[in-house]
Design a protein around this motif. Structure first.
Motif, PDB file in Angstrom:
ATOM      1  N   GLU A 444      15.225 -10.685 -23.613  1.00 52.81           N
ATOM      2  CA  GLU A 444      15.584  -9.260 -23.419  1.00 52.81           C
ATOM      3  C   GLU A 444      14.361  -8.288 -23.377  1.00 52.81           C
ATOM      4  OE1 GLU A 444      18.683  -7.790 -22.049  1.00 52.81           O
ATOM      5  OE2 GLU A 444      19.502  -9.283 -23.752  1.00 52.81           O
ATOM      6  N   SER A 445      13.518  -8.891 -24.131  1.00 48.08           N
ATOM      7  CA  SER A 445      12.118  -7.901 -24.068  1.00 48.08           C
ATOM      8  C   SER A 445      11.427  -8.127 -22.978  1.00 48.08           C
ATOM      9  CB  SER A 445      11.180  -8.341 -25.458  1.00 48.08           C
ATOM     10  OG  SER A 445      10.913  -9.530 -25.391  1.00 48.08           O
ATOM     11  N   ALA A 446      11.629  -9.169 -22.314  1.00 50.66           N
ATOM     12  CA  ALA A 446      10.921  -9.273 -20.877  1.00 50.66           C
ATOM     13  C   ALA A 446      11.515  -8.415 -19.697  1.00 50.66           C
ATOM     14  CB  ALA A 446      11.025 -10.742 -20.497  1.00 50.66           C
ATOM     15  N   GLY A 447      12.504  -7.613 -20.110  1.00 52.32           N
ATOM     16  CA  GLY A 447      12.980  -6.562 -18.858  1.00 52.32           C
ATOM     17  C   GLY A 447      13.248  -7.091 -17.676  1.00 52.32           C
ATOM     18  N   GLY A 448      12.721  -6.676 -16.392  1.00 53.64           N
ATOM     19  CA  GLY A 448      13.086  -7.358 -15.468  1.00 53.64           C
ATOM     20  C   GLY A 448      12.757  -8.749 -15.124  1.00 53.64           C
ATOM     21  N   VAL A 449      11.838  -9.087 -15.939  1.00 55.39           N
ATOM     22  CA  VAL A 449      11.421 -10.738 -15.652  1.00 55.39           C
ATOM     23  C   VAL A 449      12.505 -11.372 -16.300  1.00 55.39           C
ATOM     24  CG1 VAL A 449       9.712 -12.226 -16.157  1.00 55.39           C
ATOM     25  CG2 VAL A 449       8.826  -9.568 -16.274  1.00 55.39           C
ATOM     26  N   ALA A 450      13.347 -11.126 -16.922  1.00 58.77           N
ATOM     27  CA  ALA A 450      14.453 -11.930 -17.141  1.00 58.77           C
ATOM     28  C   ALA A 450      15.504 -12.209 -16.422  1.00 58.77           C
ATOM     29  CB  ALA A 450      15.204 -11.417 -18.707  1.00 58.77           C
ATOM     30  N   SER A 451      15.088 -13.288 -15.586  1.00 55.48           N
ATOM     31  CA  SER A 451      15.923 -13.726 -14.452  1.00 55.48           C
ATOM     32  C   SER A 451      17.068 -14.568 -14.904  1.00 55.48           C
ATOM     33  CB  SER A 451      15.125 -14.667 -13.618  1.00 55.48           C
ATOM     34  OG  SER A 451      14.748 -15.737 -14.235  1.00 55.48           O
ATOM     35  N   PRO A 452      18.353 -14.568 -14.065  1.00 59.77           N
ATOM     36  CA  PRO A 452      19.255 -15.573 -14.004  1.00 59.77           C
ATOM     37  C   PRO A 452      19.045 -16.818 -14.740  1.00 59.77           C
ATOM     38  CG  PRO A 452      19.866 -14.151 -12.414  1.00 59.77           C
ATOM     39  CD  PRO A 452      18.172 -14.084 -12.739  1.00 59.77           C
ATOM     40  N   ALA A 453      17.938 -17.333 -14.143  1.00 59.09           N
ATOM     41  CA  ALA A 453      17.531 -18.743 -14.747  1.00 59.09           C
ATOM     42  C   ALA A 453      16.725 -18.990 -16.091  1.00 59.09           C
ATOM     43  CB  ALA A 453      16.343 -19.417 -13.906  1.00 59.09           C
ATOM     44  N   ARG A 454      16.426 -17.787 -16.415  1.00 59.22           N
ATOM     45  CA  ARG A 454      15.893 -17.845 -17.947  1.00 59.22           C
ATOM     46  C   ARG A 454      17.046 -17.580 -18.938  1.00 59.22           C
ATOM     47  NH1 ARG A 454      11.064 -13.852 -20.293  1.00 59.22           N
ATOM     48  NH2 ARG A 454       9.912 -15.393 -18.879  1.00 59.22           N
ATOM     49  N   TRP A 455      18.091 -16.899 -18.548  1.00 64.31           N
ATOM     50  CA  TRP A 455      19.298 -16.628 -19.237  1.00 64.31           C
ATOM     51  C   TRP A 455      20.040 -18.092 -19.529  1.00 64.31           C
ATOM     52  CZ3 TRP A 455      19.273 -13.646 -23.025  1.00 64.31           C
ATOM     53  CH2 TRP A 455      18.856 -12.304 -22.926  1.00 64.31           C
ATOM     54  N   VAL A 456      20.130 -18.670 -18.104  1.00 64.49           N
ATOM     55  CA  VAL A 456      20.972 -19.988 -18.263  1.00 64.49           C
ATOM     56  C   VAL A 456      20.066 -20.998 -19.151  1.00 64.49           C
ATOM     57  CG1 VAL A 456      21.232 -22.180 -16.802  1.00 64.49           C
ATOM     58  CG2 VAL A 456      21.623 -19.926 -15.881  1.00 64.49           C
ATOM     59  N   GLU A 457      18.691 -21.131 -19.224  1.00 66.55           N
ATOM     60  CA  GLU A 457      17.972 -21.899 -20.168  1.00 66.55           C
ATOM     61  C   GLU A 457      18.200 -21.498 -21.436  1.00 66.55           C
ATOM     62  OE1 GLU A 457      13.455 -23.315 -20.641  1.00 66.55           O
ATOM     63  OE2 GLU A 457      13.896 -22.337 -18.844  1.00 66.55           O
ATOM     64  N   ALA A 458      18.090 -19.976 -21.734  1.00 64.74           N
ATOM     65  CA  ALA A 458      18.270 -19.593 -23.270  1.00 64.74           C
ATOM     66  C   ALA A 458      19.476 -19.979 -23.818  1.00 64.74           C
ATOM     67  CB  ALA A 458      17.920 -18.201 -23.116  1.00 64.74           C
ATOM     68  N   ALA A 459      20.654 -20.015 -22.876  1.00 63.44           N
ATOM     69  CA  ALA A 459      22.198 -20.412 -23.346  1.00 63.44           C
ATOM     70  C   ALA A 459      22.127 -21.848 -23.732  1.00 63.44           C
ATOM     71  CB  ALA A 459      23.093 -20.049 -22.384  1.00 63.44           C
ATOM     72  N   GLY A 460      21.174 -22.715 -23.196  1.00 59.91           N
ATOM     73  CA  GLY A 460      21.314 -23.893 -23.583  1.00 59.91           C
ATOM     74  C   GLY A 460      21.756 -24.908 -22.291  1.00 59.91           C
ATOM     75  N   TRP A 461      21.881 -24.055 -21.225  1.00 64.59           N
ATOM     76  CA  TRP A 461      22.597 -24.592 -20.025  1.00 64.59           C
ATOM     77  C   TRP A 461      21.696 -25.072 -19.042  1.00 64.59           C
ATOM     78  CZ3 TRP A 461      27.752 -21.200 -20.447  1.00 64.59           C
ATOM     79  CH2 TRP A 461      28.374 -21.571 -21.480  1.00 64.59           C
ATOM     80  N   LYS A 462      20.565 -25.399 -19.375  1.00 59.47           N
ATOM     81  CA  LYS A 462      19.396 -25.518 -18.262  1.00 59.47           C
ATOM     82  C   LYS A 462      19.841 -26.452 -17.244  1.00 59.47           C
ATOM     83  CE  LYS A 462      14.598 -26.367 -17.416  1.00 59.47           C
ATOM     84  NZ  LYS A 462      13.395 -26.840 -18.174  1.00 59.47           N
ATOM     85  N   ARG A 463      20.604 -27.517 -17.543  1.00 64.51           N
ATOM     86  CA  ARG A 463      21.065 -28.706 -16.555  1.00 64.51           C
ATOM     87  C   ARG A 463      21.914 -27.991 -15.262  1.00 64.51           C
ATOM     88  NH1 ARG A 463      24.245 -32.738 -20.342  1.00 64.51           N
ATOM     89  NH2 ARG A 463      24.143 -30.912 -21.707  1.00 64.51           N
ATOM     90  N   ILE A 464      22.564 -26.699 -15.483  1.00 63.18           N
ATOM     91  CA  ILE A 464      23.099 -26.083 -14.124  1.00 63.18           C
ATOM     92  C   ILE A 464      22.116 -25.019 -13.598  1.00 63.18           C
ATOM     93  CG2 ILE A 464      25.565 -26.684 -14.912  1.00 63.18           C
ATOM     94  CD1 ILE A 464      25.759 -23.748 -16.003  1.00 63.18           C
ATOM     95  N   SER A 465      21.002 -25.148 -13.840  1.00 64.13           N
ATOM     96  CA  SER A 465      20.039 -24.159 -13.195  1.00 64.13           C
ATOM     97  C   SER A 465      20.287 -24.268 -11.755  1.00 64.13           C
ATOM     98  CB  SER A 465      18.646 -24.498 -13.431  1.00 64.13           C
ATOM     99  OG  SER A 465      18.285 -24.313 -14.954  1.00 64.13           O
TER     100      SER A 465
END
Length: 581
Positions: A444-465
């Motif tokens: 969240e602190s990354a602001g505009g750098v926090a892409s959808p891909a980053r959230w997918v990975e943070a959720a533990g679901w990187k396999r559906i990137s």
């Protein structure tokens, strides 16, 4: 005959009892707090009828929102009505120049420059529809895409040139600054950035999402007025699309002169003065999703007839001459309805294809599917009220995006996938805050750098990137767009491929994102009440916890198997995509 009559009476009596029971449950639902403890008590007190009550509650919130939207005509402001007023003139010019009233919802299937311009009209009008019906995520998504698309037209027309390395915002700034009057009025690059932030659940979008809650609050008075903070976001979208439409009108003006249609310059360039917003509360029922009950019923036929009359009118010499002298708000409303007529025609063709292929129409299955989308969306809004800050925004954004996604999916348009992307991103964002709060805080602190891909990975679901990547391709319009490659990935992510896989790919993506959101909702319900979570699963997802986990694991494994999939070549030739001389 007597036996048949008695059977029919029993059927009608049973249906009447169901309606009475439903109405009674809905009346009781209005008095219940949506805190977890209150919901749990209400469900348990009804025993086996608990899940029916919960389904009634969720559906009732959705219907209540649509009814209250009738009283919020000012969501569609003067700027939007100025655009709508000019739409019939553009329609008349492009049809005379050779465009057809095609039912193709996207740029594919739009052959020739006149139909490209007509697509621009269709998209502007659809933004107005989505705004008026409270679908803010869908409205922002389509408006941003059209801003990108018509920026390309400006760049081509004024021979600005650009490179792949130039940021989109920089190109938008450079292109729209060629019109000093517009740049003095609005910074379109800033507007593009703002809309992008809203689609990522940032930039104050929660103000507009609060309206979703207010309009569906069963305990609130019948009439709910949108607060000014929400109106500001809706009106910003209206302003953007009205300015974008000026470029569409300009393209139509050039086309008119090139094809010998002289005298339309004033009508296409003048600003229509909206003295008063029209009374349009009656139109809400015509602007809703293209459900079978609409497309195949009397309303669908009524829409189709209005569409036919409108097409005849804008092609007639008498109306064309009158449009050179002034614009008509009545024709503007008819232009709006004509697009719903084509949606009906498109749906009827789709249903006919299904019948020809399967020998039957599975409309009951479709309506059950739509109920689940609605119920998951409404449940996400309820869950959002139990948390604060970015978690609330994530769950509310996912809910609003899911509603817009399924509305657009029913239109058979790729625009739905842009909204599915928001569902996926915001679901992952909410999940990350629940299971990995420290990592979520860093993202969240990354602001505009926090892409959808980053959230997918943070959720533990990187396999559906790969799913996120494919959906992201539909979110923008550029010469480098690879929509065909993205659709191929969506097709291959399905459990099995058959002769229909290409046609079910977007629906599978929508289902996948919806059920990932449902999984997050169920987990949050579980933390608050095991009984509430169980009721949600029985009434909505029709999956127990173990089966839901298994389904997600299979999706993750399919995603992993396609992790190296490429999007392929660009779909468009820049000069062909933007041609106007």
């Amino acid at each position: 005959m007597g036996t048949h009559g008695a059977s029919e009476r029993r059927r009608q009596d049973k249906a009447r009892r169901r309606r009475i029971c439903h109405d009674q449950e809905f009346a009781r639902a209005k008095k219940i707090s949506l805190e977890a403890e209150s919901l749990e008590r209400a469900i348990l007190s009804r025993g086996s009828r608990g899940k029916m009550f919960f389904g009634t509650l969720l559906m009732g919130r959705y219907i209540t929102r649509l009814k209250r939207l009738q009283d919020n005509k000012s969501l569609l402001n003067e700027g939007a009505w100025r655009a709508l007023a000019a739409a019939p003139v553009v329609d008349s010019v492009v049809i005379k120049a050779g465009a057809t009233w095609t039912t193709a919802p996207d740029v594919f299937g739009r052959h020739g420059w006149p139909e490209q311009i007509l697509w621009g009209v269709d998209q502007v009008i659809d933004v107005c529809r989505l705004v008026r019906t409270g679908n803010i995520i869908g409205a922002i998504s389509v408006a941003r895409a059209q801003l990108e698309r018509w920026t390309l037209n400006i760049a081509h027309h004024h021979k600005l040139g650009f490179s792949d390395e130039e940021p989109t915002g920089a190109l938008i700034k450079r292109a729209w600054d060629t019109y000093p009057r517009i740049s003095a009025e609005i910074d379109m690059a800033e507007a593009w950035l703002q809309m992008s932030e809203w689609l990522h659940g940032r930039g104050g979008i929660q103000e507009a999402l609060e309206l979703d809650w207010m309009l569906s609050d069963l305990s609130a008075p019948n009439s709910v007025t949108a607060p000014s903070s929400a109106m500001a976001i809706y009106h910003k979208v209206c302003t953007v699309i009205e300015v974008v439409f000026r470029q569409v009108r300009g393209a139509a003006h050039v086309l008119a002169e090139e094809t010998g249609q002289h005298g339309f310059g004033s009508a296409l360039q003048r600003g229509y003065q909206v003295e008063e917003l029209p009374e349009d509360d009656w139109i809400i029922k015509l602007l809703g999703p293209a459900e079978p009950v609409i497309s195949l019923g009397e309303t669908g036929e009524e829409l189709r007839q209005v569409g036919l009359r409108y097409r005849y009118a804008v092609s007639s010499s008498v109306v064309r001459e009158s449009m050179k002298k002034g614009l008509s708000q009545k024709l503007a409303i008819d232009a709006l309805i004509e697009r719903r007529a084509r949606a009906v025609e498109r749906e009827r063709v789709a249903y006919q294809h299904e019948y020809d292929a399967l020998g039957k129409l599975e409309l009951g299955w479709l309506m059950a599917r739509l109920f689940r989308y609605i119920a998951i969306s409404e449940a996400s809004i309820i869950a959002s009220r139990w948390v604060v800050g970015v978690e609330r925004t994530a769950l509310a954004s996912a809910a609003a995006a899911l509603r817009s996604a399924y509305w657009l999916w029913l239109e058979d348009t790729d625009q739905a996938m842009s909204c599915v992307r928001v569902v996926l991103e915001q679901t992952c964002r909410a999940r990350a805050w629940r299971v990995k709060p420290n990592r979520a805080s860093r993202a969240e602190s990354a602001g505009g750098v926090a892409s959808p891909a980053r959230w997918v990975e943070a959720a533990g679901w990187k396999r559906i990137s790969v799913l996120s990547r494919a959906l992201g391709e539909f979110a923008h319009v550029s010469p480098n767009s690879k929509w065909s490659g993205a659709r191929k990935i969506l097709t291959e992510l399905q459990p099995s491929e058959d002769g229909q896989s290409e046609f079910t790919a977007r629906g599978h993506a929508l289902d996948s994102a919806a059920y990932l959101l449902a999984h997050e909702i169920a987990a949050r319900f579980e933390e608050a009440s095991t009984d509430l979570a169980q009721c949600f699963r029985q009434a909505v997802t029709l999956l127990d916890a173990a089966d839901h986990e298994d389904d997600i694991e299979r999706l993750l494994m399919r995603g992993l198997s396609k992790k190296d999939a490429t999007l392929g070549d660009n779909d468009f030739d820049f000069s062909a995509f933007t041609s106007v001389t």
